[in-house]
Write a protein that holds these residues in place. Structure first.
Motif, PDB file in Angstrom:
ATOM      1  N   ALA A  42       0.834  -1.206   0.000  1.00 53.00           N
ATOM      2  CA  ALA A  42       0.000   0.000   0.000  1.00 53.00           C
ATOM      3  C   ALA A  42       0.872   1.260   0.000  1.00 53.00           C
ATOM      4  CB  ALA A  42      -0.931  -0.003   1.215  1.00 53.00           C
ATOM      5  N   ALA A  43       1.943   1.253   0.800  1.00 50.50           N
ATOM      6  CA  ALA A  43       2.860   2.398   0.828  1.00 50.50           C
ATOM      7  C   ALA A  43       3.512   2.584  -0.534  1.00 50.50           C
ATOM      8  CB  ALA A  43       3.924   2.190   1.909  1.00 50.50           C
ATOM      9  N   GLU A  44       3.888   1.488  -1.167  1.00 48.76           N
ATOM     10  CA  GLU A  44       4.486   1.568  -2.501  1.00 48.76           C
ATOM     11  C   GLU A  44       3.493   2.155  -3.504  1.00 48.76           C
ATOM     12  OE1 GLU A  44       6.657  -1.368  -5.721  1.00 48.76           O
ATOM     13  OE2 GLU A  44       5.043  -2.172  -4.458  1.00 48.76           O
ATOM     14  N   HIS A  45       2.248   1.704  -3.460  1.00 51.92           N
ATOM     15  CA  HIS A  45       1.215   2.214  -4.366  1.00 51.92           C
ATOM     16  C   HIS A  45       1.039   3.718  -4.153  1.00 51.92           C
ATOM     17  CE1 HIS A  45      -3.185   1.655  -5.984  1.00 51.92           C
ATOM     18  NE2 HIS A  45      -2.517   2.579  -6.660  1.00 51.92           N
ATOM     19  N   PHE A  46       0.929   4.121  -2.888  1.00 50.86           N
ATOM     20  CA  PHE A  46       0.774   5.532  -2.564  1.00 50.86           C
ATOM     21  C   PHE A  46       1.943   6.343  -3.121  1.00 50.86           C
ATOM     22  CE2 PHE A  46       1.432   8.973   0.705  1.00 50.86           C
ATOM     23  CZ  PHE A  46       0.385   9.780   0.293  1.00 50.86           C
ATOM     24  N   MET A  47       3.164   5.875  -2.909  1.00 57.10           N
ATOM     25  CA  MET A  47       4.334   6.631  -3.361  1.00 57.10           C
ATOM     26  C   MET A  47       4.470   6.626  -4.884  1.00 57.10           C
ATOM     27  SD  MET A  47       5.202   8.055  -0.703  1.00 57.10           S
ATOM     28  CE  MET A  47       6.495   8.997  -1.490  1.00 57.10           C
ATOM     29  N   CYS A  48       4.065   5.554  -5.545  1.00 56.25           N
ATOM     30  CA  CYS A  48       4.056   5.549  -7.019  1.00 56.25           C
ATOM     31  C   CYS A  48       3.087   6.611  -7.527  1.00 56.25           C
ATOM     32  CB  CYS A  48       3.667   4.176  -7.548  1.00 56.25           C
ATOM     33  SG  CYS A  48       4.947   2.938  -7.370  1.00 56.25           S
ATOM     34  N   TRP A  49       1.912   6.662  -6.906  1.00 51.64           N
ATOM     35  CA  TRP A  49       0.917   7.666  -7.295  1.00 51.64           C
ATOM     36  C   TRP A  49       1.447   9.076  -7.020  1.00 51.64           C
ATOM     37  CZ3 TRP A  49      -1.702  11.129  -4.111  1.00 51.64           C
ATOM     38  CH2 TRP A  49      -2.691  11.877  -4.762  1.00 51.64           C
ATOM     39  N   VAL A  50       2.047   9.287  -5.846  1.00 52.81           N
ATOM     40  CA  VAL A  50       2.619  10.593  -5.507  1.00 52.81           C
ATOM     41  C   VAL A  50       3.660  10.990  -6.557  1.00 52.81           C
ATOM     42  CG1 VAL A  50       4.147  11.783  -3.866  1.00 52.81           C
ATOM     43  CG2 VAL A  50       2.149  10.535  -3.033  1.00 52.81           C
ATOM     44  N   GLY A  51       4.499  10.039  -6.940  1.00 48.92           N
ATOM     45  CA  GLY A  51       5.517  10.315  -7.951  1.00 48.92           C
ATOM     46  C   GLY A  51       4.918  10.764  -9.272  1.00 48.92           C
TER      47      GLY A  51
ATOM     48  N   GLY B 146       3.967  14.355  -9.379  1.00 43.05           N
ATOM     49  CA  GLY B 146       5.063  15.313  -9.446  1.00 43.05           C
ATOM     50  C   GLY B 146       5.205  16.169  -8.204  1.00 43.05           C
ATOM     51  N   VAL B 147       4.779  15.644  -7.083  1.00 46.28           N
ATOM     52  CA  VAL B 147       4.807  16.388  -5.823  1.00 46.28           C
ATOM     53  C   VAL B 147       6.071  16.016  -5.050  1.00 46.28           C
ATOM     54  CG1 VAL B 147       3.603  16.729  -3.639  1.00 46.28           C
ATOM     55  CG2 VAL B 147       2.302  16.381  -5.733  1.00 46.28           C
ATOM     56  N   PRO B 148       6.819  16.997  -4.569  1.00 44.48           N
ATOM     57  CA  PRO B 148       7.977  16.673  -3.732  1.00 44.48           C
ATOM     58  C   PRO B 148       7.520  15.995  -2.440  1.00 44.48           C
ATOM     59  CG  PRO B 148       7.966  19.008  -4.346  1.00 44.48           C
ATOM     60  CD  PRO B 148       6.665  18.431  -4.780  1.00 44.48           C
TER      61      PRO B 148
ATOM     62  N   GLU C  93      -1.948  15.433   4.703  1.00 48.29           N
ATOM     63  CA  GLU C  93      -3.132  14.574   4.704  1.00 48.29           C
ATOM     64  C   GLU C  93      -4.066  14.827   3.522  1.00 48.29           C
ATOM     65  OE1 GLU C  93      -1.510  15.596   7.323  1.00 48.29           O
ATOM     66  OE2 GLU C  93      -1.181  13.650   8.275  1.00 48.29           O
ATOM     67  N   THR C  94      -3.992  15.988   2.896  1.00 51.13           N
ATOM     68  CA  THR C  94      -4.842  16.213   1.721  1.00 51.13           C
ATOM     69  C   THR C  94      -4.495  15.237   0.603  1.00 51.13           C
ATOM     70  OG1 THR C  94      -3.395  17.919   0.781  1.00 51.13           O
ATOM     71  CG2 THR C  94      -5.164  18.667   2.250  1.00 51.13           C
ATOM     72  N   PHE C  95      -3.252  14.750   0.590  1.00 50.91           N
ATOM     73  CA  PHE C  95      -2.866  13.779  -0.439  1.00 50.91           C
ATOM     74  C   PHE C  95      -3.471  12.407  -0.189  1.00 50.91           C
ATOM     75  CE2 PHE C  95       0.103  17.122  -1.273  1.00 50.91           C
ATOM     76  CZ  PHE C  95       0.149  17.122  -2.657  1.00 50.91           C
ATOM     77  N   ILE C  96      -3.812  12.120   1.059  1.00 51.05           N
ATOM     78  CA  ILE C  96      -4.530  10.869   1.347  1.00 51.05           C
ATOM     79  C   ILE C  96      -5.923  10.961   0.729  1.00 51.05           C
ATOM     80  CG2 ILE C  96      -5.377   9.314   3.147  1.00 51.05           C
ATOM     81  CD1 ILE C  96      -2.295   9.477   2.985  1.00 51.05           C
ATOM     82  N   ASP C  97      -6.573  12.131   0.857  1.00 50.32           N
ATOM     83  CA  ASP C  97      -7.893  12.331   0.242  1.00 50.32           C
ATOM     84  C   ASP C  97      -7.790  12.238  -1.283  1.00 50.32           C
ATOM     85  OD1 ASP C  97      -9.026  12.724   2.753  1.00 50.32           O
ATOM     86  OD2 ASP C  97      -8.753  14.903   2.653  1.00 50.32           O
ATOM     87  N   ARG C  98      -6.774  12.827  -1.847  1.00 45.51           N
ATOM     88  CA  ARG C  98      -6.588  12.760  -3.302  1.00 45.51           C
ATOM     89  C   ARG C  98      -6.298  11.323  -3.748  1.00 45.51           C
ATOM     90  NH1 ARG C  98      -2.461  17.403  -4.958  1.00 45.51           N
ATOM     91  NH2 ARG C  98      -2.716  16.349  -6.965  1.00 45.51           N
ATOM     92  N   PHE C  99      -5.529  10.593  -2.941  1.00 48.69           N
ATOM     93  CA  PHE C  99      -5.250   9.181  -3.231  1.00 48.69           C
ATOM     94  C   PHE C  99      -6.552   8.383  -3.207  1.00 48.69           C
ATOM     95  CE2 PHE C  99      -3.485   4.964  -1.668  1.00 48.69           C
ATOM     96  CZ  PHE C  99      -2.891   4.618  -2.872  1.00 48.69           C
TER      97      PHE C  99
END
Length: 142
Positions: A76-85, A88-90, A96-102
């Motif tokens: 799950a952490a890998e999926h989240f970080m792949c999506w974050v990547g 294009g977000v540093p 926590e807003t990125f959890i909502d976006r995820f």
């Protein structure tokens, strides 16, 4: 057999012991404890957040999470970080807003090798990983 033994390290004082040929340093042991495939372990280590996956695995192990639970949380952490990547977000600016976006991403996720079958668990794990990154000083938002 406890998580850390696996024929390698089984006490905290071994962290400072000299590394002998054939033994991995402690910081590189956790992922191979939870994944049998060397290719899978290497893929996680090769991610931009590879060292953070190692330390997250250690934190979960220290908290006595079951092996299968740790594997799921790491995925799950890998999926989240792949999506974050892909966003294009540093990493240091995550909050926590990125959890909502995820969560919105999971509604139509087509990521290869990542499922969305347990959406609430994925969100919970992403939040745990975000808190871990904050503890490690990699995320600077409050």
């Amino acid at each position: 057999m406890d998580y850390q033994s696996g024929g390698r390290f089984n006490t905290l004082h071994n962290y400072d012991a000299p590394i002998h040929e054939g033994f991995a340093p402690m910081e590189y042991v956790m992922l191979q404890t939870f994944f049998d495939s060397p290719k899978r372990v290497q893929a996680l280590r090769d991610c931009p957040m590879g060292a953070s996956f190692e330390s997250f695995a250690q934190e979960l192990c220290d908290a006595r999470y079951a092996r299968l639970t740790v594997r799921g949380y790491l995925r799950a952490a890998e999926h989240f970080m792949c999506w974050v990547g892909r966003q294009g977000v540093p990493v240091q600016s995550l909050d926590e807003t990125f959890i909502d976006r995820f969560d919105r991403h999971l509604n139509h996720c087509r990521c290869p090798n990542h499922g969305k079958s347990h959406r609430l668990e994925l969100l919970h794990c992403a939040g745990m990983f975000l808190r871990h990154l904050r503890k490690m000083g990699l995320v600077t938002t409050a």
